[in-house]
Design an enzyme around this catalytic site. Structure first.
Site, PDB file in Angstrom:
ATOM      1  N   GLY A 230      13.897  18.482 -43.637  1.00  0.00           N
ATOM      2  CA  GLY A 230      13.969  19.582 -44.479  1.00  0.00           C
ATOM      3  C   GLY A 230      13.949  20.680 -43.652  1.00  0.00           C
ATOM      4  O   GLY A 230      14.082  20.633 -42.623  1.00  0.00           O
ATOM      5  N   GLY A 234      11.927  20.446 -37.799  1.00  0.00           N
ATOM      6  CA  GLY A 234      12.013  20.180 -36.371  1.00  0.00           C
ATOM      7  C   GLY A 234      13.306  19.279 -36.173  1.00  0.00           C
ATOM      8  O   GLY A 234      13.486  18.729 -35.051  1.00  0.00           O
ATOM      9  N   SER A 236      16.406  20.132 -35.905  1.00  0.00           N
ATOM     10  CA  SER A 236      17.670  20.474 -35.000  1.00  0.00           C
ATOM     11  C   SER A 236      17.001  20.276 -33.627  1.00  0.00           C
ATOM     12  O   SER A 236      17.806  19.982 -32.549  1.00  0.00           O
ATOM     13  CB  SER A 236      17.833  21.979 -35.452  1.00  0.00           C
ATOM     14  OG  SER A 236      18.599  22.089 -36.437  1.00  0.00           O
ATOM     15  N   ALA A 253      29.041  24.116 -34.418  1.00  0.00           N
ATOM     16  CA  ALA A 253      28.170  24.998 -35.369  1.00  0.00           C
ATOM     17  C   ALA A 253      28.963  25.027 -36.527  1.00  0.00           C
ATOM     18  O   ALA A 253      30.327  25.606 -36.405  1.00  0.00           O
ATOM     19  CB  ALA A 253      27.781  26.513 -34.759  1.00  0.00           C
ATOM     20  N   THR A 254      28.523  24.653 -37.692  1.00  0.00           N
ATOM     21  CA  THR A 254      29.432  24.534 -38.997  1.00  0.00           C
ATOM     22  C   THR A 254      29.150  25.786 -39.903  1.00  0.00           C
ATOM     23  O   THR A 254      29.492  25.835 -41.089  1.00  0.00           O
ATOM     24  CB  THR A 254      28.987  23.203 -39.594  1.00  0.00           C
ATOM     25  OG1 THR A 254      27.908  23.086 -39.912  1.00  0.00           O
ATOM     26  CG2 THR A 254      29.549  22.059 -39.019  1.00  0.00           C
ATOM     27  N   HIS A 271      18.518  29.442 -31.881  1.00  0.00           N
ATOM     28  CA  HIS A 271      19.360  27.891 -31.614  1.00  0.00           C
ATOM     29  C   HIS A 271      20.175  28.240 -29.958  1.00  0.00           C
ATOM     30  O   HIS A 271      20.020  27.264 -29.068  1.00  0.00           O
ATOM     31  CB  HIS A 271      20.569  27.703 -32.582  1.00  0.00           C
ATOM     32  CG  HIS A 271      19.690  26.830 -33.827  1.00  0.00           C
ATOM     33  ND1 HIS A 271      19.937  25.604 -33.982  1.00  0.00           N
ATOM     34  CD2 HIS A 271      18.784  27.293 -34.636  1.00  0.00           C
ATOM     35  CE1 HIS A 271      19.278  25.278 -35.193  1.00  0.00           C
ATOM     36  NE2 HIS A 271      18.552  26.185 -35.506  1.00  0.00           N
ATOM     37  N   ARG A 274      17.664  28.096 -27.098  1.00  0.00           N
ATOM     38  CA  ARG A 274      17.071  26.915 -26.958  1.00  0.00           C
ATOM     39  C   ARG A 274      17.950  25.814 -26.112  1.00  0.00           C
ATOM     40  O   ARG A 274      17.517  24.993 -25.583  1.00  0.00           O
ATOM     41  CB  ARG A 274      16.749  26.245 -28.166  1.00  0.00           C
ATOM     42  CG  ARG A 274      15.461  25.370 -28.081  1.00  0.00           C
ATOM     43  CD  ARG A 274      15.037  25.193 -29.646  1.00  0.00           C
ATOM     44  NE  ARG A 274      16.113  24.773 -30.542  1.00  0.00           N
ATOM     45  CZ  ARG A 274      16.141  24.893 -31.723  1.00  0.00           C
ATOM     46  NH1 ARG A 274      14.975  25.721 -32.132  1.00  0.00           N
ATOM     47  NH2 ARG A 274      17.140  24.475 -32.671  1.00  0.00           N
ATOM     48  N   ASP A 301      25.683  20.475 -35.931  1.00  0.00           N
ATOM     49  CA  ASP A 301      24.735  21.120 -36.804  1.00  0.00           C
ATOM     50  C   ASP A 301      25.317  22.380 -37.793  1.00  0.00           C
ATOM     51  O   ASP A 301      25.635  23.300 -37.242  1.00  0.00           O
ATOM     52  CB  ASP A 301      23.491  21.573 -35.849  1.00  0.00           C
ATOM     53  CG  ASP A 301      22.251  22.121 -36.132  1.00  0.00           C
ATOM     54  OD1 ASP A 301      22.266  21.742 -37.546  1.00  0.00           O
ATOM     55  OD2 ASP A 301      21.363  22.170 -35.814  1.00  0.00           O
TER      56      ASP A 301
END
Length: 400
Positions: A230, A234, A236, A253-254, A271, A274, A301
């Site tokens: 959800g 966590g 990703s 990346a979509t 993102h 990281r 992702d």
């Protein structure tokens, strides 16, 4: 060449003294670990730790035949007592090589962190690399060192060290990667084993003796993985963690850029920051050609945004268009994607949202999207060796 691990924990050991955390509280039995120290063929001791003689005795070994003691990292606190008959510990300068009378050769490996790594070649040619806590090799060039039979390193603390070694061919498919310097950053037991297996590594209990060059225990890295969860679960982070020990990952990346949406831009920036610096990024929803090509691992992702783009393309939000062919067109797009996943030779980790367990959407379009995402997730999961559900930052294995 035979290797006995007297300890496999961080310098402070596991559990840490006086630490009340959950990981330390559950570090019992085989999951309790003394500070890392290794004996190679009974002759070479890498890192001298408190109680080394007792640890060797518990492992059925003796320090009586040790001819060389080498330290890999700075030791804080009082000096460790050297057991009677054991040589004084020393350190080999970076880049230099030490030859032992036993036929072993030890080369000092320069690191990007205080300390020294040691590449040990046995009398029969087996090759072992030992890295200290938080250490990664510096200045590696492709093909310069060859492939090691075994690597003993801080896999949890420095997964990028493994990525660097893989990038230059120093770690290959048959390299046995042993995780040491284990601390309380990861709960011990099944969770530790799961995370290490994703990196192609494993942990063993203190006192274990291994044969360098025996490959039967090398974990297989799942080639296709789906990570569900959800919002802010966590998922990703879990997906990224599964590939952080591998070089040249292509992050797909979509979600696009969404010009003018500052909140979305902040999410994207978080993102990016990281991810490891060696990863590349492409922004696309055209996944089928990427899956058909050979190349480095893909991290997709996420599938939920891919579905939004696909539903936009087929006019799924208009009831008339949906009934007159939009639904059929979407089914075909999903079929093409899942067939590409089935046939891909690349390592793939995909992320998707799990949205079907909450409140029923108030609109027909919301309910349509929820239903189609459930179907997409089920179809994609059916083509994956490994499927995870992340809840409150905890990964639950559904398959694999």
């Amino acid at each position: 060449m035979e290797l006995t691990l007297l300890g496999t924990g961080a310098p402070a050991g596991l559990p840490r003294p006086d630490c009340p955390c959950a990981a330390c509280a559950s570090a019992l039995g085989n999951d309790a670990r003394a500070a890392t120290a290794l004996i190679v063929d009974g002759a070479l001791l890498l890192d001298l730790t408190p109680g080394a003689a007792f640890a060797a005795a518990r492992a059925g070994r003796s320090l009586a035949n040790v001819r060389q003691v080498l330290l890999s990292h700075p030791h804080n606190g009082p000096a460790v007592e050297v057991p009677a008959g054991v040589p004084q510990p020393g350190r080999v300068p970076d880049g230099q090589e030490l030859a032992l009378l036993t036929g072993h050769r030890v080369r000092a490996v320069a690191l990007d962190h205080p300390g020294t790594g040691y590449a040990v070649t046995g009398p029969d040619g087996q090759r072992l690399l030992y890295l200290p806590p938080e250490g990664a090799p510096a200045g590696l060039e492709e093909g310069a060192v060859g492939t090691y039979d075994m690597v003993v390193a801080d896999v949890v603390g420095r997964p990028d060290a493994l990525a660097k070694l893989r990038a230059v061919g120093a770690v290959g498919p048959t390299t046995d990667v042993i995780a040491v310097h284990l601390d309380h950053d990861v709960p011990p037991g099944a969770e530790l084993r799961r995370r290490l297996a994703a990196a192609g590594a494993r942990a063993v209990p203190d006192g274990t003796t291994l044969e360098v060059g025996a490959y039967e225990d090398v974990p297989d890295v799942p080639r296709r993985t789906l990570v569900l969860g959800g919002a802010r679960s966590g998922k990703s982070v879990e997906a990224e963690r599964r590939l952080e020990a591998f070089p040249d990952v292509l992050y797909v990346a979509t979600g696009g850029t969404r010009g003018g949406d500052t909140e979305w831009a902040a999410r994207v920036a978080t993102h990016r920051e990281r991810r490891p610096g060696s990863w590349r990024t492409t922004e696309t929803c055209d996944l089928v050609p990427l899956l058909a090509e050979d190349g480095p691992p893909l991290l997709i992702d996420c599938l939920s945004l891919w579905l939004t783009d696909a539903m936009d393309a087929v006019g799924a939000w208009d009831d008339a268009v949906w009934a007159e062919g939009g639904e059929k067109a979407l089914r075909e797009r999903v079929r093409e994607l899942t067939q590409a996943v089935r046939g891909t030779r690349r390592t793939v980790v995909a992320v998707s949202n799990e949205v079907g367990s909450g409140i029923v959407p108030a609109t027909a379009s919301g309910r349509r999207y929820r239903d189609e995402l459930g179907r997409l997730n089920a179809a994609f999961a059916g083509e994956c060796e490994h499927v995870l559900l992340v809840v409150a930052g905890q990964a639950l294995v559904l398959r694999g």
